[in-house]
Design an enzyme around this catalytic site. Structure first.
Site, mmCIF file in Angstrom:
data_model
loop_
_atom_site.group_PDB
_atom_site.id
_atom_site.type_symbol
_atom_site.label_atom_id
_atom_site.label_comp_id
_atom_site.label_asym_id
_atom_site.label_seq_id
_atom_site.Cartn_x
_atom_site.Cartn_y
_atom_site.Cartn_z
ATOM 1 N N ASP A 185 9.550 38.356 -52.867
ATOM 2 C CA ASP A 185 10.594 37.778 -52.011
ATOM 3 C C ASP A 185 9.972 36.839 -50.975
ATOM 4 O O ASP A 185 10.317 36.882 -49.794
ATOM 5 C CB ASP A 185 11.396 38.878 -51.318
ATOM 6 C CG ASP A 185 12.736 38.357 -50.769
ATOM 7 O OD1 ASP A 185 13.221 37.324 -51.270
ATOM 8 O OD2 ASP A 185 13.284 38.973 -49.846
ATOM 9 N N LEU B 118 15.600 42.212 -33.218
ATOM 10 C CA LEU B 118 14.826 41.013 -33.520
ATOM 11 C C LEU B 118 15.463 40.170 -34.618
ATOM 12 O O LEU B 118 15.335 38.956 -34.638
ATOM 13 C CB LEU B 118 13.398 41.392 -33.943
ATOM 14 C CG LEU B 118 12.529 42.055 -32.875
ATOM 15 C CD1 LEU B 118 11.194 42.491 -33.487
ATOM 16 C CD2 LEU B 118 12.292 41.094 -31.723
ATOM 17 N N GLY C 78 19.076 41.299 -41.941
ATOM 18 C CA GLY C 78 19.281 40.699 -43.251
ATOM 19 C C GLY C 78 20.061 41.651 -44.129
ATOM 20 O O GLY C 78 20.638 42.644 -43.652
ATOM 21 N N VAL D 122 15.773 44.637 -37.996
ATOM 22 C CA VAL D 122 14.458 44.813 -37.392
ATOM 23 C C VAL D 122 14.615 44.847 -35.878
ATOM 24 O O VAL D 122 15.239 43.961 -35.293
ATOM 25 C CB VAL D 122 13.482 43.694 -37.811
ATOM 26 C CG1 VAL D 122 12.117 43.898 -37.157
ATOM 27 C CG2 VAL D 122 13.336 43.655 -39.330
#
Length: 350
Positions: A132, A18, A21, A26
């Protein structure tokens, strides 16, 4: 290396990537036990605290029950790495929406911002800081349901602070000024990041966008962001959330009330702006009256005795500006020392 059809924890079958980072990847996966789709975050950090970060994410998000916070179901270990199992939300990130479709109209940004404010308020009441908040961590689902995800570097009260070696956790363009100056994150720090996120949502880029990270730091500490024409409707919220001093920053409840007024096409009720001043007897807060009806305090708690007075003009802030500029110089010097130290270690290892 993770592959599709791989089963994680004896239960979660990987289907497709998906997104990825700096901290992980993910995946969309199937929970073979319950027969439902989930999102599984593979934590890639090789550092020894990766497992603690994953557990922190699970503990933080599991304490929250809010429609605008991604649910965390489980944490498992596979191949020596922790995997965080979360609710699967069929959506694009706000970052993807801005990149693919362009900036959001002010009304749509206000709807998104209101949901995120509610989510952050719920997190803060539970003693959780996100640390974040940025467009990449906001999902936009059908009907513009906004969902805040990735509490992987969230801080719960009582937990030890986790940082990457030699720096802050978070994305520089969305880090509040006080954190650059070495102060602990507070709820107001998340609100500053939300203000920067809403700025990016309406203008297409963060308020202190620069090509060089050091320039970003200097801009965050010393410059005021220009409000672009397309974001003028959100000016009160953007300016209130992006105040340098966290004590002067707009509170979540006030920001939400202003966004509601924007959505209802009526003048927002702007509260007075507090300007803390040092006095012989403690801290005195002088208040400048804003245009429009007053609807309660805008600033967070101020340490020490507080004497509230009212003035018809804004108190000069020359001393405050000087301190922010001095902070910027010190921050630049710190970054230079870090670079020199890294170079020394590199040369010594040869």
């Amino acid at each position: 290396m993770t592959r599709t059809d791989q089963v994680i924890g004896g239960r979660y079958r990987v289907l497709a990537e998906l997104g990825r980072g700096g901290m992980g990847v993910v995946w969309r996966a199937e929970d073979t036990f319950l027969g439902r789709q989930v999102a599984v975050k593979e934590v890639l950090s090789p550092s020894g605290d990766a497992a603690r970060r994953a557990m922190r994410e699970a503990r933080s998000a599991a304490r929250l029950s809010h429609p605008s916070v991604v649910k965390v179901f489980d944490v498992v270990e596979e191949d020596g790495r922790p995997w965080v199992v979360m609710e699967y939300v069929e959506a694009r990130s706000l970052h993807e929406v801005i990149k693919q479709d362009g900036p959001l109209p002010p009304e749509r940004a206000a709807r998104v911002g209101r949901q995120l404010l509610s989510a952050l308020d719920a997190a803060h009441r539970a003693g959780i800081l996100h640390r974040d908040v940025k467009p990449g961590n906001v999902l936009l689902a059908k009907g513009d349901r906004a969902v805040l995800t990735d509490f992987g570097i969230a801080l719960m009260e009582g937990d030890a602070t986790l940082t990457r070696a030699g720096g802050l956790l978070g994305s520089p363009a969305y880090i509040a000024p006080e954190r650059f100056l070495g102060e602990r994150a507070v709820p107001a720090s998340d609100l500053w990041a939300l203000g920067a996120t809403l700025y990016a949502a309406t203008s297409g880029r963060p308020p202190f966008h620069r090509d060089d990270p050091a320039a970003v730091l200097g801009a965050v500490l010393n410059e005021e962001p220009p409000i672009p024409p397309q974001a003028q409707a959100l000016r009160p919220v953007l300016e209130g959330l992006l105040r340098k001093d966290p004590r002067e920053r707009m509170r979540a409840g006030v920001a939400e009330a202003v966004l509601v007024a924007i959505l209802e096409d009526r003048p927002p009720r702007l509260p007075p702006v507090a300007h803390p001043q040092a006095t012989g007897g403690g801290t005195e807060t002088t208040t400048a009256i804003a245009d429009g009806p007053v609807a309660g305090p805008i600033a967070g708690p101020v340490a020490g005795p507080v004497a509230a007075t009212t003035a018809l003009s804004v108190v000069p802030e020359r001393d405050g500006e000087l301190s922010w500029r001095l902070g910027g110089v010190l921050a630049y010097a710190g970054m230079a020392l870090l670079l020199l130290g890294s170079l020394f270690v590199l040369l010594s290892s040869r």
